[in-house]
Scaffold this motif. Structure first.
Motif, mmCIF file in Angstrom:
data_model
loop_
_atom_site.group_PDB
_atom_site.id
_atom_site.type_symbol
_atom_site.label_atom_id
_atom_site.label_comp_id
_atom_site.label_asym_id
_atom_site.label_seq_id
_atom_site.Cartn_x
_atom_site.Cartn_y
_atom_site.Cartn_z
ATOM 1 N N UNK A 1 9.879 1.063 3.444
ATOM 2 C CA UNK A 1 9.606 0.739 2.052
ATOM 3 C C UNK A 1 8.239 0.084 1.904
ATOM 4 N N UNK A 2 7.570 0.402 0.782
ATOM 5 C CA UNK A 2 6.260 -0.177 0.505
ATOM 6 C C UNK A 2 6.383 -1.599 -0.034
ATOM 7 N N UNK B 1 2.017 8.810 0.217
ATOM 8 C CA UNK B 1 3.092 7.852 -0.071
ATOM 9 C C UNK B 1 4.463 8.466 0.183
ATOM 10 N N UNK B 2 4.629 9.740 -0.152
ATOM 11 C CA UNK B 2 5.907 10.401 0.112
ATOM 12 C C UNK B 2 6.200 10.448 1.608
ATOM 13 N N UNK C 1 9.583 1.401 -8.110
ATOM 14 C CA UNK C 1 10.870 2.107 -8.131
ATOM 15 C C UNK C 1 10.844 3.419 -7.353
ATOM 16 N N UNK C 2 9.717 4.115 -7.394
ATOM 17 C CA UNK C 2 9.650 5.438 -6.760
ATOM 18 C C UNK C 2 8.856 5.440 -5.460
ATOM 19 N N UNK C 3 8.146 4.360 -5.185
ATOM 20 C CA UNK C 3 7.423 4.267 -3.924
ATOM 21 C C UNK C 3 6.171 5.109 -3.846
ATOM 22 N N UNK C 4 5.575 5.420 -5.011
ATOM 23 C CA UNK C 4 4.357 6.226 -5.035
ATOM 24 C C UNK C 4 3.259 5.450 -5.754
ATOM 25 N N UNK D 1 3.235 -1.011 5.103
ATOM 26 C CA UNK D 1 2.324 -0.344 4.167
ATOM 27 C C UNK D 1 2.617 -0.818 2.754
ATOM 28 N N UNK D 2 1.670 -0.554 1.865
ATOM 29 C CA UNK D 2 1.866 -0.969 0.487
ATOM 30 C C UNK D 2 0.601 -0.767 -0.328
ATOM 31 N N UNK D 3 0.478 -1.559 -1.403
ATOM 32 C CA UNK D 3 -0.640 -1.393 -2.323
ATOM 33 C C UNK D 3 -0.852 -2.682 -3.090
#
Length: 237
Positions: free
Chosen positions: A175-176, A167-168, A132-135, A104-106
């Motif tokens: 990890x994204x 995302x959480x 850094x925060x994965x959101x 997953x990712x963006x």
């Protein structure tokens, strides 16, 4: 193959849906699914004219419309596509080619107009809150394996910050990956409400979220005067 899911609701006025459907019409190994929440403008006509899959619903929340698309999607990798963002074609081709290597990712966020405040907002969204925060927010155009989305229960049925909550859930699994290709997003909220006023509103919404305020009340405030994602009867406020 990719499934691109676009939650729509009266999208004609911004012009982005037309751009998206035209830009993506020649993509290979890709299906586009528009899940409409009851548009009263020409959104349905635009979707039908493009010849893409249309799911008509009466689901009020953007999260619910995205979930309806996830269930119907045929591909192993799904793009949760913001209705007022457009992804670099090279980015979609790269995702299609390497989808088996990413859970997953963006994509990398950028606004459609240049201003120091908006440039900082995108930088923070990409590198601090995202990497850094994965959101990441939906205007990054999130992507994920369909099975992974099903495993985490898809998007929570809340009216706002559903992308944060998703995302959480996802980052607890793995990890994204943020791809370097651009997802260009309309700055219409900033243009209509004013740059600094909208920026302050965004920060206020985040504080309300952290203090677990009602998602419906937060979204009514966020959508007031513009109503891009959800339609509310102003007389009921």
């Amino acid at each position: 193959m990719l499934s691109i899911i676009i939650p729509t609701l009266n999208e004609e006025k911004t012009g982005y849906l037309q751009r998206i459907l035209k830009a993506y019409q020649h993509l290979k190994n890709c299906e586009i699914i528009c899940v409409d929440g009851g548009s009263t403008d020409n959104t349905i006509d635009l979707i039908n004219a493009a010849g893409v899959c249309l799911i008509k619903t009466d689901i009020a929340s953007r999260a619910g419309r995205l979930n309806a698309g996830i269930v119907q999607a045929n591909a192993d990798t799904i793009v949760l596509h913001h209705p007022r963002s457009i992804i670099d074609i090279a980015g979609l081709n790269a995702l299609n080619k390497h989808a088996d290597q990413m859970s997953w990712g963006a994509f990398t966020h950028k606004f459609n107009i240049r201003h120091p405040l908006l440039q900082f907002t995108s930088w923070y969204s990409n590198y601090i809150r995202g990497d850094k925060r994965g959101v990441y927010y939906l205007d990054h155009c999130l992507f994920a394996k369909k099975q992974l989305l099903l495993d985490v229960g898809m998007l929570p049925l809340i009216d706002i910050f559903e992308d944060t909550e998703l995302c959480l859930r996802l980052k607890l699994k793995c990890k994204a990956k943020r791809l370097p290709f651009i997802s260009e997003t309309s700055a219409i909220r900033f243009q209509v409400n004013g740059l600094y006023r909208q920026a302050l509103t965004n920060q206020y919404m985040k504080w309300l979220y952290y203090f677990n305020r009602s998602d419906t009340a937060m979204n009514q405030r966020y959508e007031k005067g513009i109503q891009l994602n959800t339609q509310y009867d102003e007389r009921q406020k």
